[in-house]
Design a protein around this motif. Structure first.
Motif, PDB file in Angstrom:
ATOM      1  N   THR A  43     -19.608  10.047   9.861  1.00  0.00           N
ATOM      2  CA  THR A  43     -18.158  10.063  10.095  1.00  0.00           C
ATOM      3  C   THR A  43     -17.524  11.254   9.394  1.00  0.00           C
ATOM      4  N   GLU A  85     -13.791   6.057  14.442  1.00  0.00           N
ATOM      5  CA  GLU A  85     -14.435   4.828  13.981  1.00  0.00           C
ATOM      6  C   GLU A  85     -13.358   3.731  13.925  1.00  0.00           C
ATOM      7  N   ASP A 159     -17.272   8.190  17.556  1.00  0.00           N
ATOM      8  CA  ASP A 159     -17.825   7.601  16.328  1.00  0.00           C
ATOM      9  C   ASP A 159     -18.167   6.131  16.538  1.00  0.00           C
ATOM     10  N   GLU A 160     -19.436   5.840  16.709  1.00  0.00           N
ATOM     11  CA  GLU A 160     -19.944   4.465  16.835  1.00  0.00           C
ATOM     12  C   GLU A 160     -19.163   3.646  17.856  1.00  0.00           C
TER      13      GLU A 160
HETATM   14 MG   LIG Z   1     -19.220   6.185   9.890  1.00  0.00          MG
END
Ligand SMILES: [Mg+2]
Ligand SMILES: Nc1ncnc2c1ncn2[C@@H]1O[C@H](COP(=O)(O)OP(=O)(O)OP(=O)(O)O)[C@@H](O)[C@H]1O
Length: 235
Positions: A43, A85, A159-160
């Protein structure tokens, strides 16, 4: 010449150093995955690329310009958009209002509009007037992706995007990535699910403790090499 690259990129949170000389490249049209365990710095790398964390100017180059010291709003205007995220929607705003905010940041011609986002994720068209809080996690993730696409970015940082979602929803979201690429955006996806990352990415970087420990074509990396790069285990 790469579309986007980092050169000895470092990042700090106060006294704590989170990145130690990271070098990555992203070519036009490419999908690159960043994998690594919790706290590896994935991140942080995306925050640096998006200008949320400022770096030395020359540590990040985009379109052959040094941009590491540019603020986040300028980076977005230049064409790098982030799906953060945790999605970070505006909870009191509707789906459509959240999407329109994304278009506000950068007004350039491109494939992405409200109609195109609704075609990509049809459930969002049905829920266009619902507040962000009334959506499922998967729907919120679709809005977060759509909001970033509304700026018609050259680079999309994700992000994810599968975190905490059911497999069927993850499939719907990952199925959208080829269309996003054919719309012209190059992708950097942070993903903890290694199998998912290898499936969609052309190349993979594995990070550990703020450093890149392995990189290569997704098709060339063995499970064992990834395991070692991930956990630092002696082979
Ligand atoms: Mg992260
Ligand atoms: N705002 C912050 N202040 C201080 N330290 C931070 C901050 N954000 C992250 N860190 C630290 O920086 C390191 C890298 O964190 P980062 O969030 O980039 O990791 P990550 O690879 O994204 O992990 P995760 O998979 O858990 O999301 C970690 O040690 C983390 O504790």
């Amino acid at each position: 010449m790469s579309l986007l690259s980092t050169h000895g990129l470092t990042a700090h949170y106060g006294q704590f150093q989170a990145l130690f000389g990271v070098d990555i490249t992203l070519e036009p049209g490419e999908c690159v995955a960043i994998i690594g365990a919790n706290g590896a710095g994935k991140t942080t790398l995306l925050r640096a690329l998006s200008g949320i964390l400022r770096s030395d100017a020359d540590a990040i180059r985009f379109n052959n310009e040094a941009v590491g010291d540019r603020p986040a709003d300028e980076i977005l205007r230049r064409g790098i958009a982030m799906v953060p995220e945790g999605r970070k929607l505006f909870p009191s705003l509707s789906v459509e209002e959240n999407l329109l905010i994304g278009a506000h940041a950068r007004k350039v011609p491109g494939p992405w509009s409200l109609e195109a986002i609704y075609a990509l994720f049809p459930i969002l068209a049905e829920r266009r007037n619902s507040p962000g809080t009334a959506l499922s996690g998967g729907q919120q993730q679709m809005v977060a992706i759509g909001r970033a696409l509304m700026s018609n970015p050259a680079v999309l940082l994700c992000d994810e995007i599968s975190l905490g979602l059911a497999p069927v929803v993850i499939r719907d979201i990952y199925n959208a990535l080829p269309q996003i690429r054919s719309g012209g955006a190059a992708l950097i996806i942070v993903e903890q699910d290694i199998g998912q990352a290898l499936k969609v990415a052309d190349r993979v970087y594995c990070m550990m403790e703020g450093r890149v420990t392995l990189s290569g074509a997704a098709s060339d990396l063995s499970r064992e090499a990834i395991h070692n790069a991930y956990f630092g285990a002696a082979a």
